[in-house]
Design an enzyme around this catalytic site. Structure first.
Site, mmCIF file in Angstrom:
data_model
loop_
_atom_site.group_PDB
_atom_site.id
_atom_site.type_symbol
_atom_site.label_atom_id
_atom_site.label_comp_id
_atom_site.label_asym_id
_atom_site.label_seq_id
_atom_site.Cartn_x
_atom_site.Cartn_y
_atom_site.Cartn_z
ATOM 1 N N HIS A 135 0.805 -1.219 0.000
ATOM 2 C CA HIS A 135 0.000 0.000 0.000
ATOM 3 C C HIS A 135 0.842 1.274 0.000
ATOM 4 O O HIS A 135 0.302 2.371 -0.153
ATOM 5 C CB HIS A 135 -0.972 0.008 1.191
ATOM 6 C CG HIS A 135 -2.289 0.636 0.859
ATOM 7 N ND1 HIS A 135 -3.431 0.425 1.598
ATOM 8 C CD2 HIS A 135 -2.664 1.493 -0.131
ATOM 9 C CE1 HIS A 135 -4.437 1.099 1.071
ATOM 10 N NE2 HIS A 135 -3.999 1.765 0.034
ATOM 11 N N ASP A 161 -9.917 -0.413 3.768
ATOM 12 C CA ASP A 161 -8.735 -1.023 4.372
ATOM 13 C C ASP A 161 -9.031 -1.432 5.805
ATOM 14 O O ASP A 161 -9.794 -0.756 6.508
ATOM 15 C CB ASP A 161 -7.592 0.009 4.358
ATOM 16 C CG ASP A 161 -6.208 -0.596 4.491
ATOM 17 O OD1 ASP A 161 -6.063 -1.629 5.152
ATOM 18 O OD2 ASP A 161 -5.255 -0.008 3.950
ATOM 19 N N HIS A 180 -6.736 -1.237 7.918
ATOM 20 C CA HIS A 180 -5.815 -0.365 8.646
ATOM 21 C C HIS A 180 -6.002 1.096 8.223
ATOM 22 O O HIS A 180 -6.536 1.375 7.153
ATOM 23 C CB HIS A 180 -4.368 -0.795 8.382
ATOM 24 C CG HIS A 180 -4.133 -2.254 8.607
ATOM 25 N ND1 HIS A 180 -4.281 -3.193 7.603
ATOM 26 C CD2 HIS A 180 -3.784 -2.941 9.721
ATOM 27 C CE1 HIS A 180 -4.021 -4.406 8.088
ATOM 28 N NE2 HIS A 180 -3.721 -4.277 9.364
ATOM 29 N N ASP A 239 -3.311 3.238 7.950
ATOM 30 C CA ASP A 239 -2.109 3.650 7.205
ATOM 31 C C ASP A 239 -1.796 5.116 7.456
ATOM 32 O O ASP A 239 -1.425 5.868 6.551
ATOM 33 C CB ASP A 239 -2.277 3.363 5.702
ATOM 34 C CG ASP A 239 -2.353 1.882 5.409
ATOM 35 O OD1 ASP A 239 -1.961 1.080 6.269
ATOM 36 O OD2 ASP A 239 -2.815 1.507 4.315
ATOM 37 N N HIS A 269 4.414 0.996 4.176
ATOM 38 C CA HIS A 269 3.047 0.681 3.734
ATOM 39 C C HIS A 269 2.006 1.012 4.808
ATOM 40 O O HIS A 269 0.810 1.011 4.522
ATOM 41 C CB HIS A 269 2.929 -0.777 3.258
ATOM 42 C CG HIS A 269 2.788 -1.804 4.357
ATOM 43 N ND1 HIS A 269 2.161 -3.013 4.163
ATOM 44 C CD2 HIS A 269 3.200 -1.804 5.652
ATOM 45 C CE1 HIS A 269 2.189 -3.720 5.299
ATOM 46 N NE2 HIS A 269 2.812 -3.009 6.195
ATOM 47 N N ASP A 281 -7.361 -1.823 -0.366
ATOM 48 C CA ASP A 281 -6.438 -2.829 0.139
ATOM 49 C C ASP A 281 -7.244 -4.118 0.318
ATOM 50 O O ASP A 281 -8.280 -4.111 0.991
ATOM 51 C CB ASP A 281 -5.863 -2.354 1.477
ATOM 52 C CG ASP A 281 -4.764 -3.241 2.006
ATOM 53 O OD1 ASP A 281 -4.857 -4.475 1.837
ATOM 54 O OD2 ASP A 281 -3.823 -2.711 2.633
ATOM 55 N N ASP A 290 -6.848 -6.451 2.183
ATOM 56 C CA ASP A 290 -7.042 -6.890 3.562
ATOM 57 C C ASP A 290 -8.239 -6.203 4.218
ATOM 58 O O ASP A 290 -8.615 -6.540 5.345
ATOM 59 C CB ASP A 290 -5.771 -6.755 4.403
ATOM 60 C CG ASP A 290 -5.384 -5.320 4.763
ATOM 61 O OD1 ASP A 290 -6.256 -4.441 4.802
ATOM 62 O OD2 ASP A 290 -4.190 -5.090 5.027
ATOM 63 N N GLU A 342 -1.921 -4.990 -2.207
ATOM 64 C CA GLU A 342 -1.630 -5.964 -1.154
ATOM 65 C C GLU A 342 -2.076 -7.393 -1.480
ATOM 66 O O GLU A 342 -2.282 -8.204 -0.575
ATOM 67 C CB GLU A 342 -2.206 -5.515 0.195
ATOM 68 C CG GLU A 342 -1.604 -4.225 0.746
ATOM 69 C CD GLU A 342 -0.211 -4.383 1.345
ATOM 70 O OE1 GLU A 342 0.299 -5.522 1.387
ATOM 71 O OE2 GLU A 342 0.371 -3.352 1.766
#
Length: 300
Positions: free
Chosen positions: A100, A123, A125, A127, A140, A227, A229, A272
């Site tokens: 990412h 995402d 996360h 980030d 990332h 992303d 994830d 990702e």
């Protein structure tokens, strides 16, 4: 959607984190049939190939906490110029990652054309780490902070020394793993976040309705940074930092379908995908299916 032409560009970079394999993401997505999928939607598709990335001699920058700083900056500098060029030509940039950290380059290129750009950060996360708050030094985990102008000068100054996105123009969807520094930054900057709590409580349809309305009234151009994830690992196992309890495959399709109907997205990246950690390219296949929905694919 009103998109006439899509230009696909890959940045097969795994240097923004410590786990190998995500550099094969663009190849996996192409193998899963992204070009053919888009062409079936009667969209002109141009595959520009991949930006080549070097390998580090020393992963740790001696003066910072950041891993592979010079190579990550170089790859993103090249990507920013390419995205700028794609938009200048009148095409839609679709970027394939890579980890990412490549969003630093994508948003730098986009911001040249959309000075008040909105960002949907799909995402698990945030980030939103910086050199000071990152537990790992993995870049990332920093691209959204960098794009707001927070971070190392070699990153925030890529393709123009200015913040690429305003915090009030960001919507994070699917968050379920945030570091303490990220939580503090979200509160301080007033960043809009729909965590899994809100998605579970409100439903994805209402989350997307609110997100679309929020960005439509305050931004010019909206970038989707997805992303894999963000999707639950049961549906997308081939990612470097999986977090259980994520957005389902069907909820993700609904989100993409609603974005297509809203005709809101002006650039996108899917990142990702890690084939080494995947099951028979399942995660790349999910990515391609979601791209199909984003670009207007319908059952009937």
């Amino acid at each position: 959607m009103s998109i006439q032409k899509i230009s696909v560009i890959g940045l097969p970079m795994d240097l923004g984190q410590a786990r190998r394999g995500v550099d094969m993401g663009p190849s996996a997505i192409r193998c899963a049939g992204i070009i053919e999928r888009l062409e079936r939607l009667n969209i002109e598709v141009e595959d520009l190939g991949d930006i080549m990335v070097g390998r580090p001699e020393n992963a740790n920058d001696p003066e910072t906490n950041l891993k592979n700083l010079s190579l990550v900056a170089a790859g993103n500098t090249e990507l920013a110029a390419k995205v700028d060029e794609i938009i200048e030509s009148g095409s839609f940039p679709l970027v394939l990652g890579g980890d990412h950290s490549i969003a630093i380059g994508t948003l730098a290129g986009v911001a040249k054309h959309h000075g008040n750009v909105g960002v949907i950060w799909y995402d698990a996360h945030g980030d939103l780490n910086t050199e000071e708050t990152s537990p790992s030094g993995n870049i990332h985990g920093m691209p959204l902070a960098v794009s707001m102008g927070l971070g190392h000068p070699d990153l925030i100054n890529i393709h123009g020394a200015y913040p690429k996105v305003k915090p009030e123009n960001i919507v994070i969807i699917g968050a379920r793993s945030l570091d303490e520094g990220e939580k503090a930054l979200i509160r301080d900057k007033g960043i809009k976040v729909y965590s899994m709590h809100e998605i579970d409580r409100m439903g994805m349809a209402r989350v997307m309705e609110e997100c679309i309305e929020y960005l439509r009234e305050r931004t010019v151009g909206v970038h989707l940074s997805l992303d894999l994830d963000g999707v639950d690992p049961a549906d997308a196992p081939g990612v470097g930092t999986p977090v259980i309890g994520g957005i389902s495959y069907r909820e993700s399709h609904l989100a993409m379908e609603m974005l297509a109907e809203a005709d809101l997205i002006t650039s996108a990246e899917f990142v990702e995908v890690n084939p080494i950690l995947d099951e028979r390219n399942k995660t790349a296949i999910v990515a391609v299916a979601l791209m199909g929905s984003l670009f207007g694919e319908k059952l009937l």
